[in-house]
Write a protein that holds these residues in place. Structure first.
Motif, PDB file in Angstrom:
ATOM      1  N   ARG A 353     -47.042  54.070 -27.763  1.00 25.42           N
ATOM      2  CA  ARG A 353     -46.991  54.615 -29.123  1.00 25.42           C
ATOM      3  C   ARG A 353     -48.202  55.520 -29.398  1.00 25.42           C
ATOM      4  NH1 ARG A 353     -44.022  49.665 -30.024  1.00 25.42           N
ATOM      5  NH2 ARG A 353     -45.913  48.401 -30.095  1.00 25.42           N
ATOM      6  N   GLU A 354     -49.351  55.198 -28.792  1.00 20.35           N
ATOM      7  CA  GLU A 354     -50.516  56.084 -28.910  1.00 20.35           C
ATOM      8  C   GLU A 354     -50.249  57.414 -28.212  1.00 20.35           C
ATOM      9  OE1 GLU A 354     -54.029  54.179 -27.495  1.00 20.35           O
ATOM     10  OE2 GLU A 354     -53.905  52.542 -28.959  1.00 20.35           O
ATOM     11  N   LEU A 355     -49.607  57.349 -27.054  1.00 20.30           N
ATOM     12  CA  LEU A 355     -49.254  58.590 -26.359  1.00 20.30           C
ATOM     13  C   LEU A 355     -48.334  59.447 -27.222  1.00 20.30           C
ATOM     14  CD1 LEU A 355     -48.592  57.510 -22.636  1.00 20.30           C
ATOM     15  CD2 LEU A 355     -50.670  58.484 -23.634  1.00 20.30           C
ATOM     16  N   ALA A 356     -47.410  58.802 -27.925  1.00 20.61           N
ATOM     17  CA  ALA A 356     -46.481  59.542 -28.778  1.00 20.61           C
ATOM     18  C   ALA A 356     -47.204  60.284 -29.895  1.00 20.61           C
ATOM     19  CB  ALA A 356     -45.434  58.594 -29.358  1.00 20.61           C
ATOM     20  N   GLU A 357     -48.317  59.748 -30.346  1.00 16.67           N
ATOM     21  CA  GLU A 357     -49.089  60.423 -31.388  1.00 16.67           C
ATOM     22  C   GLU A 357     -49.738  61.705 -30.873  1.00 16.67           C
ATOM     23  OE1 GLU A 357     -51.885  57.603 -32.851  1.00 16.67           O
ATOM     24  OE2 GLU A 357     -50.350  56.245 -33.692  1.00 16.67           O
ATOM     25  N   ARG A 358     -50.014  61.751 -29.556  1.00 18.38           N
ATOM     26  CA  ARG A 358     -50.704  62.898 -28.976  1.00 18.38           C
ATOM     27  C   ARG A 358     -49.765  63.902 -28.312  1.00 18.38           C
ATOM     28  NH1 ARG A 358     -54.158  58.781 -27.442  1.00 18.38           N
ATOM     29  NH2 ARG A 358     -53.500  58.716 -25.267  1.00 18.38           N
ATOM     30  N   HIS A 359     -48.558  63.469 -27.959  1.00 22.41           N
ATOM     31  CA  HIS A 359     -47.678  64.314 -27.162  1.00 22.41           C
ATOM     32  C   HIS A 359     -46.390  64.604 -27.925  1.00 22.41           C
ATOM     33  CE1 HIS A 359     -50.185  64.118 -23.560  1.00 22.41           C
ATOM     34  NE2 HIS A 359     -50.369  62.842 -23.836  1.00 22.41           N
ATOM     35  N   PRO A 360     -46.202  65.835 -28.375  1.00 20.16           N
ATOM     36  CA  PRO A 360     -45.011  66.166 -29.165  1.00 20.16           C
ATOM     37  C   PRO A 360     -43.702  66.099 -28.387  1.00 20.16           C
ATOM     38  CG  PRO A 360     -46.279  68.149 -28.643  1.00 20.16           C
ATOM     39  CD  PRO A 360     -47.125  66.978 -28.240  1.00 20.16           C
ATOM     40  N   CYS A 406     -46.729  63.040 -11.441  1.00 19.61           N
ATOM     41  CA  CYS A 406     -47.056  61.610 -11.364  1.00 19.61           C
ATOM     42  C   CYS A 406     -47.376  61.218  -9.921  1.00 19.61           C
ATOM     43  CB  CYS A 406     -45.900  60.764 -11.885  1.00 19.61           C
ATOM     44  SG  CYS A 406     -45.669  60.780 -13.667  1.00 19.61           S
ATOM     45  N   LYS A 407     -46.515  61.608  -9.006  1.00 18.84           N
ATOM     46  CA  LYS A 407     -46.694  61.242  -7.604  1.00 18.84           C
ATOM     47  C   LYS A 407     -47.988  61.819  -7.041  1.00 18.84           C
ATOM     48  CE  LYS A 407     -41.683  61.024  -6.990  1.00 18.84           C
ATOM     49  NZ  LYS A 407     -40.495  61.662  -6.379  1.00 18.84           N
ATOM     50  N   GLN A 408     -48.315  63.040  -7.425  1.00 19.92           N
ATOM     51  CA  GLN A 408     -49.554  63.656  -6.963  1.00 19.92           C
ATOM     52  C   GLN A 408     -50.771  62.864  -7.417  1.00 19.92           C
ATOM     53  OE1 GLN A 408     -49.202  67.579  -8.598  1.00 19.92           O
ATOM     54  NE2 GLN A 408     -47.648  68.238  -7.112  1.00 19.92           N
ATOM     55  N   ARG A 409     -50.639  62.158  -8.519  1.00 14.94           N
ATOM     56  CA  ARG A 409     -51.753  61.380  -9.070  1.00 14.94           C
ATOM     57  C   ARG A 409     -51.663  59.902  -8.721  1.00 14.94           C
ATOM     58  NH1 ARG A 409     -50.716  65.761 -11.934  1.00 14.94           N
ATOM     59  NH2 ARG A 409     -52.342  66.797 -13.164  1.00 14.94           N
ATOM     60  N   GLY A 410     -50.739  59.531  -7.823  1.00 14.14           N
ATOM     61  CA  GLY A 410     -50.665  58.150  -7.361  1.00 14.14           C
ATOM     62  C   GLY A 410     -49.880  57.222  -8.255  1.00 14.14           C
ATOM     63  N   LEU A 411     -48.997  57.768  -9.097  1.00 17.14           N
ATOM     64  CA  LEU A 411     -48.133  56.945  -9.950  1.00 17.14           C
ATOM     65  C   LEU A 411     -46.689  57.220  -9.553  1.00 17.14           C
ATOM     66  CD1 LEU A 411     -48.058  55.069 -12.541  1.00 17.14           C
ATOM     67  CD2 LEU A 411     -47.493  57.162 -13.802  1.00 17.14           C
ATOM     68  N   TRP A 412     -45.944  56.165  -9.165  1.00 11.63           N
ATOM     69  CA  TRP A 412     -44.551  56.373  -8.785  1.00 11.63           C
ATOM     70  C   TRP A 412     -43.670  56.183 -10.016  1.00 11.63           C
ATOM     71  CZ3 TRP A 412     -43.408  58.621  -4.355  1.00 11.63           C
ATOM     72  CH2 TRP A 412     -42.047  58.795  -4.054  1.00 11.63           C
ATOM     73  N   GLU A 442     -52.067  62.354 -18.858  1.00  6.72           N
ATOM     74  CA  GLU A 442     -52.360  63.635 -18.218  1.00  6.72           C
ATOM     75  C   GLU A 442     -51.107  64.479 -18.028  1.00  6.72           C
ATOM     76  OE1 GLU A 442     -54.605  63.618 -14.591  1.00  6.72           O
ATOM     77  OE2 GLU A 442     -55.668  61.781 -15.152  1.00  6.72           O
ATOM     78  N   VAL A 443     -50.076  63.864 -17.447  1.00  9.41           N
ATOM     79  CA  VAL A 443     -48.922  64.663 -17.014  1.00  9.41           C
ATOM     80  C   VAL A 443     -48.004  65.057 -18.158  1.00  9.41           C
ATOM     81  CG1 VAL A 443     -48.983  63.661 -14.696  1.00  9.41           C
ATOM     82  CG2 VAL A 443     -47.514  62.624 -16.446  1.00  9.41           C
ATOM     83  N   LEU A 444     -48.053  64.341 -19.270  1.00 11.34           N
ATOM     84  CA  LEU A 444     -47.179  64.687 -20.393  1.00 11.34           C
ATOM     85  C   LEU A 444     -47.533  66.034 -21.024  1.00 11.34           C
ATOM     86  CD1 LEU A 444     -46.674  61.180 -22.018  1.00 11.34           C
ATOM     87  CD2 LEU A 444     -44.865  62.643 -21.111  1.00 11.34           C
ATOM     88  N   THR A 445     -48.704  66.571 -20.692  1.00  9.81           N
ATOM     89  CA  THR A 445     -49.010  67.920 -21.148  1.00  9.81           C
ATOM     90  C   THR A 445     -48.015  68.930 -20.567  1.00  9.81           C
ATOM     91  OG1 THR A 445     -50.584  68.184 -19.320  1.00  9.81           O
ATOM     92  CG2 THR A 445     -51.459  67.419 -21.428  1.00  9.81           C
ATOM     93  N   LEU A 446     -47.431  68.607 -19.407  1.00 12.23           N
ATOM     94  CA  LEU A 446     -46.413  69.478 -18.805  1.00 12.23           C
ATOM     95  C   LEU A 446     -45.149  69.526 -19.652  1.00 12.23           C
ATOM     96  CD1 LEU A 446     -46.752  68.369 -15.068  1.00 12.23           C
ATOM     97  CD2 LEU A 446     -47.591  70.498 -16.085  1.00 12.23           C
ATOM     98  N   THR A 447     -44.718  68.370 -20.149  1.00 12.65           N
ATOM     99  CA  THR A 447     -43.518  68.364 -20.987  1.00 12.65           C
ATOM    100  C   THR A 447     -43.813  68.899 -22.383  1.00 12.65           C
ATOM    101  OG1 THR A 447     -43.910  66.015 -21.498  1.00 12.65           O
ATOM    102  CG2 THR A 447     -42.405  66.520 -19.698  1.00 12.65           C
ATOM    103  N   ASP A 448     -45.042  68.689 -22.851  1.00  5.02           N
ATOM    104  CA  ASP A 448     -45.418  69.246 -24.155  1.00  5.02           C
ATOM    105  C   ASP A 448     -45.269  70.773 -24.169  1.00  5.02           C
ATOM    106  OD1 ASP A 448     -46.074  66.701 -25.025  1.00  5.02           O
ATOM    107  OD2 ASP A 448     -48.223  66.946 -24.684  1.00  5.02           O
TER     108      ASP A 448
END
Length: 452
Positions: A353-360, A406-412, A442-448
């Motif tokens: 929910r905190e991420l939702a506040e920062r990522h439109p 995500c994968k590049q940063r070690g998150l599957w 970090e990666v949600l800036t791509l979808t933003d």
């Protein structure tokens, strides 16, 4: 935690053999590039280049106690030394004990367990039981659903994987289940969504003929189609409708069961007892193929004096059942179900929910326990999905870029259509969950970047 040892040559050999001989599911064979996996432990797995990945997918949302839990591995090894296999017609210790432990945890009087090799076969046999019990042939399921890839199970499924696979199957009817964020009923709140979804189901039954309907099958919490948590009162309403018309109520807990939602079964959140409950995946964390149907007393009685016309060579396989016994006991001993609830309430829920506040690009956050989804959008006002329904190729580029980052940063990751599912193991630590959320941030800036 084990330290991965890099062995690129071995990885290339594994990849070469895979590409030469393995035919992968749900894939255009020439367009895929499978990762060669060298090992796994806990919430992580790694490749032959020494890259480690935090498993926010639990593979296919099934490694509920993580990878390579030593107690389960030891139980499989011990059982293999004692008895590798025996036919289903025998009484066998691990089979009996697994059935007892499952029956202790299922709601109500679901005290008989029919074992299968996985979730699709569990749903297939539940449908068979319902049809034979009622003498009716139709089965209703929702459009937003996934029930497996066998003949009836894929026809029950609502998502596009059904389209090429439903030829030759009859009696399957789809209806709209509740989804307040994208309401098919123009509902303004959850209470309206519940009321109108139940009215829609009643109307569907009226036009199909209630006396022709054997069963209604629902995922207690819809999984692959979006982690859709039902509004308060909906499951109770379906239960009442089924009782009124003599319809068998089947809950598919293949993905939601065994701790995933912070309870042993998701039905426990709403105090609902179905007539049949299907399970797989988390029952033994996928260490060996296993699924099953938990059966009510009334339906079990139907087959007390006449044979149930179904069976599998590997039903209740001793090694699989031994892994289930060890998994269930370990979950109880280590408080893994409680951990899933705590992580959901204190880390994942608040963190997402905190991420939702920062990522439109996050339109909605929903979930329970360690079972969450982000509904990603281009525009919060219109709720237009980030990618179109069933998008592929260039149309799906924003989601593909998100997964790759995500994968590049070690998150599957686990992505489906316009959704990012957050589904780590049930025993994930708070530190691991927070590390995954940090990568997501970090990666949600791509979808933003795709939002208006």
């Amino acid at each position: 935690m084990s330290t991965p040892t890099a062995d690129p040559a071995a990885g290339r050999a594994v990849k070469a053999a895979d590409r030469a001989h393995v035919f992968h599911s749900w894939s255009a064979q020439a367009l895929i590039d499978p990762l060669a996996v060298a090992g796994a432990e806990g919430s992580y797995f790694w490749d032959y280049d020494g890259n480690r990945y935090l498993d926010f997918s639990s593979q296919l949302v099934n490694t509920n106690i993580g990878h390579q839990h030593p107690k389960v591995v030891a139980a499989i090894q011990a059982k293999a030394a004692q008895l590798c296999t025996i036919a289903p017609g025998f009484a066998e210790e691990s089979r009996s004990e697994a059935a007892r432990l499952i029956a202790e945890r299922t709601p109500g009087d679901l005290d008989k367990i029919f074992f299968t090799n996985g979730g699709a076969e569990a749903n297939e046999n539940a449908i068979r039981m319902a049809r034979l019990h009622t003498g009716r042939h139709k089965v209703l399921s929702t459009y937003r659903s996934y029930h497996g890839a066998t003949a009836n199970a894929i026809a029950l499924t609502g998502d596009p994987r059904r389209w090429a696979n439903e030829a030759g199957v009859s009696g399957i009817v789809h209806f709209w289940g509740p989804y307040p964020y994208r309401s098919n009923f123009h509902a303004e709140n959850e209470a309206q969504e519940c009321e109108r979804a139940l009215a829609h189901l009643e109307q569907t039954l009226a036009f199909e003929g209630p006396g022709t309907v054997a069963a209604i099958i629902l995922e207690t919490v819809v999984g692959t189609a979006g982690v859709l948590v039902p509004p308060a009162g909906y499951l109770a309403g379906v239960r009442e409708i089924c009782d009124r018309y003599g319809i068998v109520f089947i809950l598919d807990e293949v993905m939601a069961g065994f701790g995933r939602t912070g309870e042993w079964f998701a039905a426990d959140h709403w105090g609902i007892t179905p007539d049949l409950l299907t399970f797989a995946k988390g029952v033994n964390s996928g260490y060996l193929p296993l699924g099953g149907v938990a059966i009510s007393g009334a339906i079990a009685e139907t087959f007390a004096q006449k044979a149930f016309p179904g069976g599998l060579t590997y039903s209740g396989h001793p090694l699989a059942c031994a892994s289930a016994v060890a998994t269930i006991n370990t979950m109880a001993e280590e408080g893994i179900v409680e951990n899933a609830k705590l992580i959901g309430e204190s880390v994942l829920g608040p963190g997402l929910r905190e991420l939702a506040e920062r990522h439109p690009s996050i339109g909605e956050v929903r979930g329970l326990g360690v079972f969450w989804a982000l509904d990603l959008v281009k525009d919060r006002e219109t709720r237009e999905p980030l990618v179109p329904y069933n998008a592929a190729g260039a149309d799906n580029a924003p989601m593909a870029q998100l997964a790759a980052a995500c994968k590049q940063r070690g998150l599957w990751p686990f992505t489906n259509m316009n959704r990012f599912h957050v589904v780590p193991p049930c025993n994930v630590s708070a530190e691991e969950a927070k590390a995954g959320l940090a990568v997501l941030d970090e990666v949600l800036t791509l979808t933003d970047a795709h939002t208006g």
